[in-house]
Design an enzyme around this catalytic site. Sequence first.
Site: not given
Lengths: 414, 414
Positions: A202, A131, A227-228
């Site tokens: 991560d 990402f 928040y995932k």
Amino acid sequence: MSDNAQTALAQRARHLDSEHLATDRRDAFVLPEGVIYLDGNSLGAMSVAARDATADAVTRQWGQQLIRAWNESAWWTAPERVGDRIASLVGAPSGSVVVGDSTTISLFKAVHAAARLRPDRRVVLTDPDSFPTDVHVTRGVCDQLGLTLELVSPRDAVARLEGSNDVALAAYSHVDYRTGELWDLAAITEAAHQVGALACWDLCHSAGVVDVGLTEGAADFAVGCGYKYLSGGPGAPAFLFVAPQHLAEFTNPILGWNGHAAPFAMSPDHVPADGITRARVGTPPVLGIAALEGALTAYEGLDMGDVRRRSLSLTGFFVECLDALGVDLPIVTPRDDRRGSQVSLRHPAAYAVVQALIARGVIGDFREPDIVRLGFAPLYLSHEDVLTAARHLRDVIDGAEFARPEHAARAAVT
Amino acid sequence: MSDNAQTALAQRARHLDSEHLATDRRDAFVLPEGVIYLDGNSLGAMSVAARDATADAVTRQWGQQLIRAWNESAWWTAPERVGDRIASLVGAPSGSVVVGDSTTISLFKAVHAAARLRPDRRVVLTDPDSFPTDVHVTRGVCDQLGLTLELVSPRDAVARLEGSNDVALAAYSHVDYRTGELWDLAAITEAAHQVGALACWDLCHSAGVVDVGLTEGAADFAVGCGYKYLSGGPGAPAFLFVAPQHLAEFTNPILGWNGHAAPFAMSPDHVPADGITRARVGTPPVLGIAALEGALTAYEGLDMGDVRRRSLSLTGFFVECLDALGVDLPIVTPRDDRRGSQVSLRHPAAYAVVQALIARGVIGDFREPDIVRLGFAPLYLSHEDVLTAARHLRDVIDGAEFARPEHAARAAVT
């Protein structure tokens, strides 16, 4: 597809749901009528507990307790308390995880601190396909410290590490956000340790769905977002893990009063707090932490191994449905267990395919350049949902709905 | 005190309230029954709009719009949109302020960026009596960049700057958090500019109560927190101001995808966004921003000059009441207009005095070593409240209530 085959698939969905009944937490979540939500890997769905915890933090704690809530509602210690909850989900000991700040800032802290622990090494490895924020922040730290960022796929990381003596840190994502491929945390970490390097992970796309096993895999640092799959709410605070053996030497590159040993002594000299508290910086985002703390109650009583099995069953069944329904799109995600909780497919009109699915109530997302990304949050999705989603995808493809002009118009945030 | 004098004081309170009726926003806020809240400078009170905005962000936006809320509820642009609201309160132009992250992290960004703009200068000035996080984070940046942190009181800053050629940045708080003294932003900034240095201002204790005038004062950078007088909620996101002329050269020391020119292109190369957006880092804390955005509606239709006049009237009247009621404690806060929106008093048993006041429903706070700190948030406090608070303080002192053992026991967070 014959009626018999249709019936068999539906029966199999119900059978799988009955097998995984113990990990069904659908009732804990609120989802709009008629929606099958396959974007819990971008923004997890709202749970009743998260909603109620936020309302309580606002109305009762802030509104009525006011400043006293720092003590009476234990706001001050929330970053470590919620950190402990996350620690239990990612296989880390109590006292090794703290929440607050964003994932990017947490990674900034981890990479800086790791580099300080290996002052003689000049190279940091990361995945060019990570990402982007991971690549950006890691390169930024390297530039600040005069280190070299080397972009090496996690596929080649073990080979790059073997026999080397220049690597300070291998910083990788546990699951590729686009393809869903799950990398071998323990093997890459072991290869790093063999040559005196450290490993930072991560966990944005594995926390809450994979039995991460940070201690078992000997990870040195890890970060992840709230928040995932953890469903902590939009922009929820991230978490930072520092392995216990590094805590005493952990240096926070951003020195603030919340990481101080005696914050209320108001001393101008910075004395780092003991333990993971030294990784804190400023005043914690109390409302965001409250939502996250509420959301994490959905995991109470669940074993992460069981959650992982449910997740693999959901994604596996989705692929099975696509095969059975004759949806012939290239599947980017590994068919074996080296995957997170998503299935990514390629389609030349991927953006429009996603929009056509959304119009049918199946919410997934698009990722550049041609990826239809479907995330399967195990706590609130069933195998019956999976079958329904697969049928919608078949209809979108078979009916060429992606070719309709209204599905091609790009939104600002994709 | 005679009955006549009592009556006169009460009449004067009512008269002053009638004079400042236009800035009375008491109805916009929810406060517990029987509480006079003099700690809005630590955690501002909850407004109806902040409560409702948070509930809407959770229940409707997150719960129902789910991932689509990034577009449909304009979450993505909230940091700049709410930044613009704050800009109008601190005398800065639209497009120069962004919210997100904590005050400490915002200051980290500002000090780093300022140092990059003055690469030949080796000294950063800050106040040894600043709120400690300011000193910690500024020293941390100096250590990272090989600069010298010089602790110089804002009282002596102009003299230190005059004729110098070594200062990169003067980083000061606008209002001293303990004493309430208001420093001359324009004069110190001007002295910095005269010798080629930059100035950065911490507005934590002035935003929302002082007509700050960042543009008028020619400030280069500023930060401030959302949860004090702005009433944005516990741990609300902070704000960062970068003067327009520095935006093109502003370098964010923490490179994340939210500061990227094309965040959804998912490119591994970091290209900073235009304007203040480049000061963003990670995914914004949506729930905290929603509360803050709601809270800021309390300022709609208000002129900051009027708010400032109300604030000065409240604090001035408090001192007048203390004098009239014979409360003879040393007042640390300037009696002239060189003050923020607080009155700080010295007492050897200051902690217990504050506790005794709290037992009476007057909530202020204690600051080391001997300060009773009373903040007067102008939007929801009246002159009648001020008089009542002064009477309670007189009773606590005259009745030696601070000597009761239950008031001496320290809470964890003071």
